[in-house]
Write an enzyme that holds these catalytic residues in place. Structure first.
Site, PDB file in Angstrom:
ATOM      1  N   GLU A  58       9.771  22.524  -9.231  1.00  0.00           N
ATOM      2  CA  GLU A  58       9.968  23.882  -9.422  1.00  0.00           C
ATOM      3  C   GLU A  58       8.842  24.713  -8.644  1.00  0.00           C
ATOM      4  O   GLU A  58       9.140  25.817  -7.783  1.00  0.00           O
ATOM      5  CB  GLU A  58       9.577  24.320 -10.861  1.00  0.00           C
ATOM      6  CG  GLU A  58      10.603  23.670 -11.887  1.00  0.00           C
ATOM      7  CD  GLU A  58      10.006  22.290 -12.323  1.00  0.00           C
ATOM      8  OE1 GLU A  58       9.223  21.768 -11.618  1.00  0.00           O
ATOM      9  OE2 GLU A  58      10.043  21.839 -13.557  1.00  0.00           O
ATOM     10  N   CYS A  90       4.815  24.683 -14.884  1.00  0.00           N
ATOM     11  CA  CYS A  90       5.956  25.085 -14.079  1.00  0.00           C
ATOM     12  C   CYS A  90       6.621  26.307 -14.981  1.00  0.00           C
ATOM     13  O   CYS A  90       7.288  27.298 -14.243  1.00  0.00           O
ATOM     14  CB  CYS A  90       6.885  24.148 -14.044  1.00  0.00           C
ATOM     15  SG  CYS A  90       6.271  23.061 -12.642  1.00  0.00           S
ATOM     16  N   ALA A 160      16.635 -15.672  -7.093  1.00  0.00           N
ATOM     17  CA  ALA A 160      17.609 -16.059  -6.096  1.00  0.00           C
ATOM     18  C   ALA A 160      18.110 -17.654  -6.522  1.00  0.00           C
ATOM     19  O   ALA A 160      17.067 -18.328  -6.600  1.00  0.00           O
ATOM     20  CB  ALA A 160      16.970 -16.168  -4.740  1.00  0.00           C
ATOM     21  N   SER A 174      12.113 -24.447  -2.521  1.00  0.00           N
ATOM     22  CA  SER A 174      13.158 -23.491  -2.423  1.00  0.00           C
ATOM     23  C   SER A 174      13.371 -22.718  -1.427  1.00  0.00           C
ATOM     24  O   SER A 174      14.015 -21.610  -1.590  1.00  0.00           O
ATOM     25  CB  SER A 174      12.853 -22.652  -3.809  1.00  0.00           C
ATOM     26  OG  SER A 174      11.463 -22.092  -3.721  1.00  0.00           O
ATOM     27  N   TRP A 176      14.870 -21.924   2.179  1.00  0.00           N
ATOM     28  CA  TRP A 176      15.278 -20.832   1.473  1.00  0.00           C
ATOM     29  C   TRP A 176      16.956 -21.016   0.975  1.00  0.00           C
ATOM     30  O   TRP A 176      17.592 -21.716   1.422  1.00  0.00           O
ATOM     31  CB  TRP A 176      15.296 -19.403   2.483  1.00  0.00           C
ATOM     32  CG  TRP A 176      14.096 -19.272   3.239  1.00  0.00           C
ATOM     33  CD1 TRP A 176      13.732 -19.512   4.475  1.00  0.00           C
ATOM     34  CD2 TRP A 176      12.989 -18.640   2.406  1.00  0.00           C
ATOM     35  NE1 TRP A 176      12.331 -19.015   4.501  1.00  0.00           N
ATOM     36  CE2 TRP A 176      11.933 -18.270   3.178  1.00  0.00           C
ATOM     37  CE3 TRP A 176      12.924 -17.919   1.356  1.00  0.00           C
ATOM     38  CZ2 TRP A 176      10.588 -17.733   2.803  1.00  0.00           C
ATOM     39  CZ3 TRP A 176      11.977 -17.400   0.735  1.00  0.00           C
ATOM     40  CH2 TRP A 176      10.724 -17.131   1.670  1.00  0.00           C
ATOM     41  N   ARG A 190      11.837  -3.968  -3.232  1.00  0.00           N
ATOM     42  CA  ARG A 190      10.558  -3.945  -3.804  1.00  0.00           C
ATOM     43  C   ARG A 190       9.807  -2.455  -3.708  1.00  0.00           C
ATOM     44  O   ARG A 190       8.953  -2.144  -4.818  1.00  0.00           O
ATOM     45  CB  ARG A 190       9.763  -4.877  -2.971  1.00  0.00           C
ATOM     46  CG  ARG A 190       9.880  -6.303  -3.469  1.00  0.00           C
ATOM     47  CD  ARG A 190       8.652  -7.371  -2.695  1.00  0.00           C
ATOM     48  NE  ARG A 190       9.232  -8.549  -3.023  1.00  0.00           N
ATOM     49  CZ  ARG A 190       8.873  -9.727  -2.259  1.00  0.00           C
ATOM     50  NH1 ARG A 190       8.212  -9.548  -0.979  1.00  0.00           N
ATOM     51  NH2 ARG A 190       9.167 -10.912  -2.722  1.00  0.00           N
ATOM     52  N   ASP A 206       4.104 -21.342  -4.374  1.00  0.00           N
ATOM     53  CA  ASP A 206       4.727 -20.692  -3.346  1.00  0.00           C
ATOM     54  C   ASP A 206       3.896 -19.853  -2.460  1.00  0.00           C
ATOM     55  O   ASP A 206       4.216 -19.424  -1.499  1.00  0.00           O
ATOM     56  CB  ASP A 206       6.022 -19.763  -3.958  1.00  0.00           C
ATOM     57  CG  ASP A 206       6.983 -20.484  -4.585  1.00  0.00           C
ATOM     58  OD1 ASP A 206       7.014 -21.597  -4.686  1.00  0.00           O
ATOM     59  OD2 ASP A 206       8.010 -19.594  -4.971  1.00  0.00           O
ATOM     60  N   LEU A 299       7.868 -17.895 -17.414  1.00  0.00           N
ATOM     61  CA  LEU A 299       7.354 -16.574 -17.682  1.00  0.00           C
ATOM     62  C   LEU A 299       8.448 -15.687 -17.884  1.00  0.00           C
ATOM     63  O   LEU A 299       8.491 -14.642 -18.819  1.00  0.00           O
ATOM     64  CB  LEU A 299       6.524 -16.142 -16.549  1.00  0.00           C
ATOM     65  CG  LEU A 299       6.036 -14.872 -16.643  1.00  0.00           C
ATOM     66  CD1 LEU A 299       5.096 -14.604 -17.993  1.00  0.00           C
ATOM     67  CD2 LEU A 299       4.881 -14.348 -15.762  1.00  0.00           C
TER      68      LEU A 299
HETATM   69  N1  NAP Z   1      13.995 -18.917  -6.786  1.00  0.00           N
HETATM   70  C1  NAP Z   1      13.394 -17.900  -7.159  1.00  0.00           C
HETATM   71  O1  NAP Z   1      14.041 -16.720  -7.297  1.00  0.00           O
HETATM   72  C2  NAP Z   1      12.223 -18.152  -7.672  1.00  0.00           C
HETATM   73  C3  NAP Z   1      11.255 -17.217  -8.301  1.00  0.00           C
HETATM   74  C4  NAP Z   1      10.006 -17.369  -8.851  1.00  0.00           C
HETATM   75  C5  NAP Z   1       9.788 -18.829  -8.964  1.00  0.00           C
HETATM   76  N2  NAP Z   1      10.429 -19.785  -8.501  1.00  0.00           N
HETATM   77  C6  NAP Z   1       9.914 -21.029  -8.781  1.00  0.00           C
HETATM   78  O2  NAP Z   1       9.714 -21.091 -10.075  1.00  0.00           O
HETATM   79  C7  NAP Z   1       8.789 -22.322 -10.331  1.00  0.00           C
HETATM   80  C8  NAP Z   1       7.606 -21.837 -10.908  1.00  0.00           C
HETATM   81  O3  NAP Z   1       8.230 -21.655 -12.282  1.00  0.00           O
HETATM   82  P1  NAP Z   1       7.316 -21.180 -13.532  1.00  0.00           P
HETATM   83  O4  NAP Z   1       8.355 -21.045 -14.778  1.00  0.00           O
HETATM   84  O5  NAP Z   1       6.193 -22.128 -13.878  1.00  0.00           O
HETATM   85  O6  NAP Z   1       6.971 -19.524 -13.271  1.00  0.00           O
HETATM   86  P2  NAP Z   1       5.689 -18.663 -13.224  1.00  0.00           P
HETATM   87  O7  NAP Z   1       6.149 -17.481 -12.472  1.00  0.00           O
HETATM   88  O8  NAP Z   1       4.694 -19.386 -12.638  1.00  0.00           O
HETATM   89  O9  NAP Z   1       5.420 -18.610 -14.729  1.00  0.00           O
HETATM   90  C9  NAP Z   1       4.738 -19.700 -15.650  1.00  0.00           C
HETATM   91  C10 NAP Z   1       3.338 -19.470 -15.399  1.00  0.00           C
HETATM   92  O10 NAP Z   1       2.851 -18.100 -16.039  1.00  0.00           O
HETATM   93  C11 NAP Z   1       1.802 -18.187 -16.596  1.00  0.00           C
HETATM   94  N3  NAP Z   1       2.037 -17.511 -18.255  1.00  0.00           N
HETATM   95  C12 NAP Z   1       1.538 -16.766 -18.772  1.00  0.00           C
HETATM   96  N4  NAP Z   1       1.927 -16.407 -19.860  1.00  0.00           N
HETATM   97  C13 NAP Z   1       3.029 -17.250 -20.043  1.00  0.00           C
HETATM   98  C14 NAP Z   1       4.066 -17.345 -21.074  1.00  0.00           C
HETATM   99  N5  NAP Z   1       3.948 -16.552 -22.031  1.00  0.00           N
HETATM  100  N6  NAP Z   1       4.944 -18.232 -20.794  1.00  0.00           N
HETATM  101  C15 NAP Z   1       5.078 -18.789 -19.591  1.00  0.00           C
HETATM  102  N7  NAP Z   1       4.181 -18.925 -18.647  1.00  0.00           N
HETATM  103  C16 NAP Z   1       3.144 -17.945 -18.744  1.00  0.00           C
HETATM  104  C17 NAP Z   1       1.332 -19.558 -16.594  1.00  0.00           C
HETATM  105  O11 NAP Z   1       0.288 -19.440 -15.738  1.00  0.00           O
HETATM  106  P3  NAP Z   1      -0.823 -20.480 -15.372  1.00  0.00           P
HETATM  107  O12 NAP Z   1      -0.204 -22.107 -15.472  1.00  0.00           O
HETATM  108  O13 NAP Z   1      -1.732 -20.255 -14.237  1.00  0.00           O
HETATM  109  O14 NAP Z   1      -1.488 -20.454 -16.854  1.00  0.00           O
HETATM  110  C18 NAP Z   1       2.553 -20.247 -16.348  1.00  0.00           C
HETATM  111  O15 NAP Z   1       2.076 -21.636 -15.646  1.00  0.00           O
HETATM  112  C19 NAP Z   1       8.241 -22.584  -8.742  1.00  0.00           C
HETATM  113  O16 NAP Z   1       8.711 -23.820  -8.214  1.00  0.00           O
HETATM  114  C20 NAP Z   1       8.785 -21.361  -7.996  1.00  0.00           C
HETATM  115  O17 NAP Z   1       9.176 -21.660  -6.925  1.00  0.00           O
HETATM  116  C21 NAP Z   1      11.613 -19.572  -7.898  1.00  0.00           C
HETATM  117 ZN    ZN Z   2       5.862  21.072 -13.707  1.00  0.00          ZN
END
Ligand code: NAP
Ligand code: ZN
Length: 364
Positions: A58, A90, A160, A174, A176, A190, A206, A299
């Protein structure tokens, strides 16, 4: 629809379009556009909010006025503010301009405004019309509205995968799965986000960059959530010259001796448990409206269970990874009945070369 309604809709759509120009830059503020017509219904000014600390839509429209607005109308997609922030309210500008009619699409959910701005306009004798193009306005500012109401950031989970639903081989490889076009699209996409979240394991496996490759300045905040704090000494995320990084760790489990591995330029916050809701709240408090979860299955599943994810985006490549033990995008929700499963809505499908991209909403 009458001729008059058609033209009111046209001007409100113009305000919404102007608001959308602030798409990647307004957080923590909403996206707002404003159009001013003179008393004869002729366009005399317009404006939009570009960035927090810069003039509101505004204010920009009043600054750009080519003619007297007395007796005219204003169209805004969000209720004008009535509080002194970094910039003056405003509502005062609208009232002092002598404008007679205000077309406002939706109320501002910010408790400092929430209907008070409209009341002040009405008390000053301005005729307020509320609700024009409401659906479009709610959609445009859905992340801002979500953060204001829930005090959590609006979350999108992106992954992905291959056509057989795998995100990595069983050895974790992974790179690609999707094609180059899809990956470039992820970089530009992003830019819509204020933060990108991964878990500690994705960082270890990764070593991602998590940037827009310069498409957004500043880059979205890169966030690592870790229970163990067992993060590598060397990591792309430790290079703060490209983008800021925040490590959030669960103080009930983490081994704090690992804190020394994290360079000083990286922000660190501790939380009391591993509930992803805590990250969502921290990021909302830091002014993040919309955050991208680029984490792995464990996660991501925890984030969905704690209502941190409102939308999903799946990139699907026409490739087969196979293998009972290769990785799924999500871990176990322990559903026992089909009526417990998560149903998505408002799905949209697009093609990116040979890949597919599906966007859907989660109701929670
Ligand atoms: N293709 C795709 O789109 C894609 C995308 C992302 C990841 N990935 C693959 O996914 C794999 C990793 O998978 P991930 O499940 O271990 O993923 P992550 O994204 O690393 O999540 C798990 C990690 O998050 C942390 N964490 C914190 N709070 C949590 C909770 N409440 N529950 C679970 N974790 C929690 C822990 O870290 P700490 O161990 O440090 O405590 C845990 O090891 C890799 O191989 C990667 O290449 C693929
Ligand atoms: Zn305003």
């Amino acid at each position: 629809m009458t001729g008059a309604n058609v033209s009111h809709t046209k001007w409100m759509k113009r305000a919404i379009f102007l608001a959308s120009l602030g798409k990647n830059t307004t957080s923590p503020n909403p996206k707002v556009g404003a159009v001013i017509l003179d008393k004869n219904g002729k366009l005399i000014s317009e404006g939009f909010h570009f960035k927090a600390g810069m003039p509101h839509a505004e204010a920009m429209a009043f600054n750009n006025l080519k003619k007297d607005a007395k007796g005219g109308s204003i169209y805004v997609n969000l209720e004008p503010c009535c509080h002194q922030g970094r910039t003056p309210p405003c509502v005062d500008k609208v009232i002092s301009s002598g404008i007679k009619r205000a077309y406002i699409s939706i109320e501002d959910p910010d408790v400092r405004v929430a209907g008070k701005g409209i009341k002040m306009l009405e008390e000053a004798g301005i005729k307020v019309h509320l609700g024009l193009c409401k659906k479009e306005s709610l959609d445009l500012n859905k992340a801002f509205i979500h953060r204001n109401i829930t005090k959590k950031a609006f979350g999108v989970f992106k992954w992905a995968m291959s056509i057989d639903g795998r995100i990595a081989l069983k050895n974790g490889k992974s790179k690609w799965i999707t094609n180059e076009e899809s990956r470039a699209l992820v970089h530009s996409f992003r830019a819509e986000f204020d933060a990108i979240i991964i878990g500690g394991n994705t960082l270890r496996k990764d070593n991602p960059l998590l940037t827009t490759r310069g498409l957004k300045n500043p880059e979205p905040l890169r966030v690592v959530f870790t229970k163990s704090l067992d993060l590598p000494i060397k990591s792309n995320l430790w290079d703060c010259s490209k983008a800021k990084t925040l490590v959030i760790y669960d103080s009930s489990r983490a081994n704090k001796k690992y804190l020394t591995r994290i360079p000083k330029c990286v922000d660190v916050e501790e939380v009391s448990s591993d509930n992803p809701e805590l990250i969502s709240k921290i990021l909302a408090k830091r002014g993040c409206n919309k955050v991208l979860w680029e984490c792995g299955p464990r996660l991501a599943t925890a984030a969905i269970k704690s209502n941190c994810i409102q939308e999903i985006i799946a990139f699907i490549a026409p490739k087969i990874l196979g293998g009972e033990n290769s990785m799924n995008p999500l871990a176990d929700f322990e559903f026992g009945e089909m009526n417990e499963i998560i149903k998505l809505s408002e799905s949209q499908l697009s093609l990116i070369g040979s890949d597919m991209c599906v966007k859907s909403s989660l109701k929670n």
